[in-house]
Motif scaffolding. Structure first.
Motif, PDB file in Angstrom:
ATOM      1  N   PHE A 346       0.841  -1.199   0.000  1.00 13.88           N
ATOM      2  CA  PHE A 346       0.000   0.000   0.000  1.00 13.88           C
ATOM      3  C   PHE A 346       0.874   1.247   0.000  1.00 13.88           C
ATOM      4  O   PHE A 346       1.894   1.307   0.690  1.00 13.88           O
ATOM      5  CB  PHE A 346      -0.908   0.031   1.230  1.00 13.88           C
ATOM      6  CG  PHE A 346      -1.991  -1.016   1.221  1.00 13.88           C
ATOM      7  CD1 PHE A 346      -3.191  -0.782   0.581  1.00 13.88           C
ATOM      8  CD2 PHE A 346      -1.796  -2.242   1.842  1.00 13.88           C
ATOM      9  CE1 PHE A 346      -4.189  -1.735   0.566  1.00 13.88           C
ATOM     10  CE2 PHE A 346      -2.787  -3.213   1.832  1.00 13.88           C
ATOM     11  CZ  PHE A 346      -3.988  -2.957   1.199  1.00 13.88           C
ATOM     12  N   ARG A 347       0.462   2.249  -0.741  1.00 15.69           N
ATOM     13  CA  ARG A 347       1.108   3.562  -0.746  1.00 15.69           C
ATOM     14  C   ARG A 347       0.015   4.597  -0.493  1.00 15.69           C
ATOM     15  O   ARG A 347      -0.991   4.632  -1.207  1.00 15.69           O
ATOM     16  CB  ARG A 347       1.767   3.822  -2.101  1.00 15.69           C
ATOM     17  CG  ARG A 347       2.176   5.275  -2.340  1.00 15.69           C
ATOM     18  CD  ARG A 347       2.604   5.532  -3.766  1.00 15.69           C
ATOM     19  NE  ARG A 347       3.930   5.003  -4.059  1.00 15.69           N
ATOM     20  CZ  ARG A 347       4.887   5.683  -4.707  1.00 15.69           C
ATOM     21  NH1 ARG A 347       4.668   6.918  -5.114  1.00 15.69           N
ATOM     22  NH2 ARG A 347       6.043   5.128  -4.941  1.00 15.69           N
ATOM     23  N   GLY A 348       0.182   5.437   0.530  1.00 22.37           N
ATOM     24  CA  GLY A 348      -0.804   6.462   0.821  1.00 22.37           C
ATOM     25  C   GLY A 348      -1.627   6.140   2.047  1.00 22.37           C
ATOM     26  O   GLY A 348      -1.254   5.309   2.881  1.00 22.37           O
ATOM     27  N   ASP A 349      -2.803   6.774   2.154  1.00 18.43           N
ATOM     28  CA  ASP A 349      -3.645   6.693   3.341  1.00 18.43           C
ATOM     29  C   ASP A 349      -4.905   5.882   3.033  1.00 18.43           C
ATOM     30  O   ASP A 349      -5.848   6.386   2.411  1.00 18.43           O
ATOM     31  CB  ASP A 349      -4.021   8.106   3.801  1.00 18.43           C
ATOM     32  CG  ASP A 349      -4.627   8.140   5.189  1.00 18.43           C
ATOM     33  OD1 ASP A 349      -5.289   7.160   5.567  1.00 18.43           O
ATOM     34  OD2 ASP A 349      -4.459   9.154   5.888  1.00 18.43           O
ATOM     35  N   VAL A 350      -4.905   4.644   3.458  1.00 18.77           N
ATOM     36  CA  VAL A 350      -6.051   3.765   3.193  1.00 18.77           C
ATOM     37  C   VAL A 350      -7.292   4.261   3.924  1.00 18.77           C
ATOM     38  O   VAL A 350      -8.406   4.233   3.378  1.00 18.77           O
ATOM     39  CB  VAL A 350      -5.719   2.309   3.590  1.00 18.77           C
ATOM     40  CG1 VAL A 350      -6.933   1.406   3.392  1.00 18.77           C
ATOM     41  CG2 VAL A 350      -4.541   1.785   2.776  1.00 18.77           C
ATOM     42  N   GLN A 351      -7.142   4.713   5.160  1.00 17.34           N
ATOM     43  CA  GLN A 351      -8.290   5.156   5.948  1.00 17.34           C
ATOM     44  C   GLN A 351      -8.996   6.347   5.311  1.00 17.34           C
ATOM     45  O   GLN A 351     -10.219   6.463   5.366  1.00 17.34           O
ATOM     46  CB  GLN A 351      -7.837   5.512   7.369  1.00 17.34           C
ATOM     47  CG  GLN A 351      -7.294   4.336   8.168  1.00 17.34           C
ATOM     48  CD  GLN A 351      -8.314   3.203   8.290  1.00 17.34           C
ATOM     49  OE1 GLN A 351      -9.487   3.442   8.563  1.00 17.34           O
ATOM     50  NE2 GLN A 351      -7.859   1.973   8.060  1.00 17.34           N
ATOM     51  N   ARG A 352      -8.236   7.224   4.681  1.00 19.00           N
ATOM     52  CA  ARG A 352      -8.820   8.395   4.022  1.00 19.00           C
ATOM     53  C   ARG A 352      -9.232   8.094   2.592  1.00 19.00           C
ATOM     54  O   ARG A 352      -9.699   8.982   1.871  1.00 19.00           O
ATOM     55  CB  ARG A 352      -7.828   9.550   4.030  1.00 19.00           C
ATOM     56  CG  ARG A 352      -7.521  10.113   5.417  1.00 19.00           C
ATOM     57  CD  ARG A 352      -6.545  11.270   5.327  1.00 19.00           C
ATOM     58  NE  ARG A 352      -7.061  12.343   4.465  1.00 19.00           N
ATOM     59  CZ  ARG A 352      -6.350  13.412   4.108  1.00 19.00           C
ATOM     60  NH1 ARG A 352      -5.089  13.526   4.499  1.00 19.00           N
ATOM     61  NH2 ARG A 352      -6.889  14.350   3.342  1.00 19.00           N
ATOM     62  N   LEU A 353      -9.071   6.864   2.156  1.00 20.97           N
ATOM     63  CA  LEU A 353      -9.386   6.444   0.795  1.00 20.97           C
ATOM     64  C   LEU A 353      -8.620   7.255  -0.236  1.00 20.97           C
ATOM     65  O   LEU A 353      -9.158   7.688  -1.263  1.00 20.97           O
ATOM     66  CB  LEU A 353     -10.905   6.544   0.534  1.00 20.97           C
ATOM     67  CG  LEU A 353     -11.798   5.652   1.389  1.00 20.97           C
ATOM     68  CD1 LEU A 353     -13.256   5.846   1.027  1.00 20.97           C
ATOM     69  CD2 LEU A 353     -11.408   4.182   1.233  1.00 20.97           C
ATOM     70  N   GLU A 354      -7.328   7.438   0.037  1.00 17.20           N
ATOM     71  CA  GLU A 354      -6.424   8.084  -0.909  1.00 17.20           C
ATOM     72  C   GLU A 354      -5.138   7.262  -0.926  1.00 17.20           C
ATOM     73  O   GLU A 354      -4.197   7.527  -0.177  1.00 17.20           O
ATOM     74  CB  GLU A 354      -6.136   9.524  -0.510  1.00 17.20           C
ATOM     75  CG  GLU A 354      -7.362  10.436  -0.556  1.00 17.20           C
ATOM     76  CD  GLU A 354      -7.061  11.848  -0.090  1.00 17.20           C
ATOM     77  OE1 GLU A 354      -5.894  12.127   0.267  1.00 17.20           O
ATOM     78  OE2 GLU A 354      -7.987  12.678  -0.087  1.00 17.20           O
ATOM     79  N   PHE A 355      -5.123   6.250  -1.773  1.00 15.86           N
ATOM     80  CA  PHE A 355      -3.986   5.335  -1.748  1.00 15.86           C
ATOM     81  C   PHE A 355      -3.845   4.596  -3.066  1.00 15.86           C
ATOM     82  O   PHE A 355      -4.719   4.659  -3.937  1.00 15.86           O
ATOM     83  CB  PHE A 355      -4.152   4.314  -0.604  1.00 15.86           C
ATOM     84  CG  PHE A 355      -5.315   3.364  -0.782  1.00 15.86           C
ATOM     85  CD1 PHE A 355      -5.133   2.114  -1.353  1.00 15.86           C
ATOM     86  CD2 PHE A 355      -6.593   3.718  -0.370  1.00 15.86           C
ATOM     87  CE1 PHE A 355      -6.196   1.232  -1.516  1.00 15.86           C
ATOM     88  CE2 PHE A 355      -7.666   2.846  -0.527  1.00 15.86           C
ATOM     89  CZ  PHE A 355      -7.465   1.602  -1.103  1.00 15.86           C
ATOM     90  N   ILE A 356      -2.720   3.907  -3.182  1.00 11.63           N
ATOM     91  CA  ILE A 356      -2.475   3.005  -4.306  1.00 11.63           C
ATOM     92  C   ILE A 356      -2.125   1.634  -3.726  1.00 11.63           C
ATOM     93  O   ILE A 356      -1.391   1.543  -2.746  1.00 11.63           O
ATOM     94  CB  ILE A 356      -1.311   3.484  -5.192  1.00 11.63           C
ATOM     95  CG1 ILE A 356      -1.531   4.923  -5.646  1.00 11.63           C
ATOM     96  CG2 ILE A 356      -1.146   2.573  -6.409  1.00 11.63           C
ATOM     97  CD1 ILE A 356      -0.342   5.525  -6.393  1.00 11.63           C
ATOM     98  N   ASP A 397       6.498   4.433  -0.788  1.00  8.48           N
ATOM     99  CA  ASP A 397       6.829   5.806  -0.410  1.00  8.48           C
ATOM    100  C   ASP A 397       6.196   6.794  -1.386  1.00  8.48           C
ATOM    101  O   ASP A 397       6.605   6.863  -2.558  1.00  8.48           O
ATOM    102  CB  ASP A 397       8.338   5.982  -0.400  1.00  8.48           C
ATOM    103  CG  ASP A 397       8.760   7.371   0.109  1.00  8.48           C
ATOM    104  OD1 ASP A 397       7.878   8.241   0.325  1.00  8.48           O
ATOM    105  OD2 ASP A 397       9.971   7.589   0.269  1.00  8.48           O
ATOM    106  N   PRO A 398       5.196   7.590  -0.953  1.00  5.58           N
ATOM    107  CA  PRO A 398       4.538   8.542  -1.860  1.00  5.58           C
ATOM    108  C   PRO A 398       5.477   9.592  -2.436  1.00  5.58           C
ATOM    109  O   PRO A 398       5.144  10.233  -3.445  1.00  5.58           O
ATOM    110  CB  PRO A 398       3.473   9.199  -0.971  1.00  5.58           C
ATOM    111  CG  PRO A 398       3.252   8.239   0.143  1.00  5.58           C
ATOM    112  CD  PRO A 398       4.585   7.600   0.380  1.00  5.58           C
TER     113      PRO A 398
END
Length: 406
Positions: A346-356, A397-398
């Motif tokens: 995972f890259r990014g913020d899964v909880q905020r629904l902004e990820f890859i 790493d974003p």
């Protein structure tokens, strides 16, 4: 190329319409006949579970071309017409109505049809399948008079219909035999994101359990689950996958294997016959295997490639598979082809629904999905195509530009 040639396209679908468009754009001056069973001109199917279903888009928005396109480009669009047989020895297609039609080149873009349930009560009124504009219109009308919608199947169609029904203010129950929605495609870990998404929007989830029967007097009133639960509803939508429409190809003795088998040029083993879109199982040179894709992008892109090869251009179809979905505030794009993997990153913020999310096999990215993160689909596809081993820390790493990893 002789302008007395006849190119026939069976299936007035997105793939078929784009193939016809490409033939004219590439300078073909012969006769083009586009055969479609439905009474309307070709249209795209993604809106049927989203904007069109919710009444936010019109048929013209979903149509592949404007109403006058086919006549203006001298494309004979035969609506309400069924191809009933192909004779490859005589290069003839039989149409109903219309009789026999000779062809010099033939493209099959017949698409797919929904899998249906064969369980007690599955023939009751009020059980809907979504595939055509006609079925969507019927579902839209039924939604106007329903408050409790029960969706059977947590794949892409089921998940999108459930989201659309909630956005229309309906009470929604979603039944899925797997433990999370979309588990077959995304795996349990990523599917859990969609589970939480629907739960957060008030969907009544029944996961890890199948439907054994529908019950009702005249029309469906409840779905009986394998664990004994009865889920009541005003209308029911079943989305449990599709099957390629291979009846014509079977009758013509084309090579079939979960679709019409074609090479990377979308050619069948029978000279002069091609296939594109949902019905085609095409050899993919990047993945080294035959792949049948049930997605908008394959129809959009395979149709033109088939058309160019019908004209003798010898263009391989090697586009990395791509699809998209919109559910509530979640927009996503998926690039690649992952039937199995050993690592998920995972890259990014899964909880905020902004990820890859990246799916890896032996240190190489086989697929990636960007959720509410945009302008990265091409770099993800490049990563998949490169088959390069990647550094996981850089991948997650974003701050690291994905383009540098490919």
């Amino acid at each position: 190329m002789a302008n007395d040639q006849i190119f026939v396209i069976v299936g007035a679908s997105l793939a078929g319409a784009k193939a016809a468009e490409t033939l004219r754009a590439e300078g073909f001056e012969g006769r083009i006949v586009l055969v479609g069973e439905e009474p309307v001109r070709p249209y795209e199917r993604p809106p049927l579970s989203k904007g069109y279903l919710r009444g936010e888009a019109s048929f013209d928005d979903a149509a592949v071309h404007a109403a006058g396109f086919y006549a203006a480009h001298h494309i004979e669009l035969l609506t309400s017409t069924t191809a009933t047989a192909i004779d490859p020895t005589r290069n003839v297609v039989t149409l109903d109505p219309g009789g026999t039609l000779p062809y010099d080149q033939l493209l099959l873009s017949t698409g797919a049809t929904p899998r249906t349930l064969s369980i007690p009560g599955s023939d009751l009124v009020g059980i809907h399948y979504l595939r055509s504009i006609e079925s969507c219109d019927a579902l839209r009308k039924a939604l106007d008079h329903a408050q409790k919608v029960v969706v059977v199947g947590g794949g892409w169609i089921g998940s999108e219909v459930a989201a659309s029904a909630r956005q229309l203010g309906k009470d929604v129950a979603l039944i899925e035999a797997a433990e999370v929605p979309l588990e077959r495609v995304l795996g349990a870990e990523v599917g859990a994101v969609f589970k939480d998404l629907h739960a957060d929007h008030g969907v009544d989830l029944h996961l890890g359990v199948g439907v054994e029967a529908f019950r009702g007097t005249g029309s469906a009133e409840e779905a009986l689950l394998a664990d004994g639960t009865a889920v009541a509803g005003d209308l029911f939508v079943v989305g449990v996958g599709v099957l390629p429409r291979t009846e014509l190809a079977d009758g013509a003795r084309l090579h079939l294997d979960n679709g019409i088998v074609v090479d990377e040029y979308l050619a069948t083993r029978t000279p002069g016959i091609w296939a594109a879109g949902d019905v085609a199982k095409a050899f993919h040179p990047v993945f080294g295997t035959g792949i049948r894709l049930e997605h908008w992008s394959s129809a959009l892109n395979q149709g033109p490639v088939a058309a160019k090869n019908m004209l003798g251009q010898h263009v391989a179809y090697d586009k990395i598979p791509y699809f998209f979905s919109d559910q509530y505030e979640l927009g996503m794009e998926y690039s690649g082809y992952a039937t199995g993997w050993d690592t998920i990153v995972f890259r990014g913020d899964v909880q905020r629904l902004e990820f890859i999310t990246f799916w890896l096999t032996d240190g190489r990215v086989v697929a990636g999905m960007n959720v509410n993160v945009w302008d990265v689909a091409d770099p993800i596809a490049d990563l998949v195509r490169s088959k390069r081993a990647v550094n996981v820390r850089q991948l997650e790493d974003p701050e690291v530009d994905l383009a540098t990893l490919a």
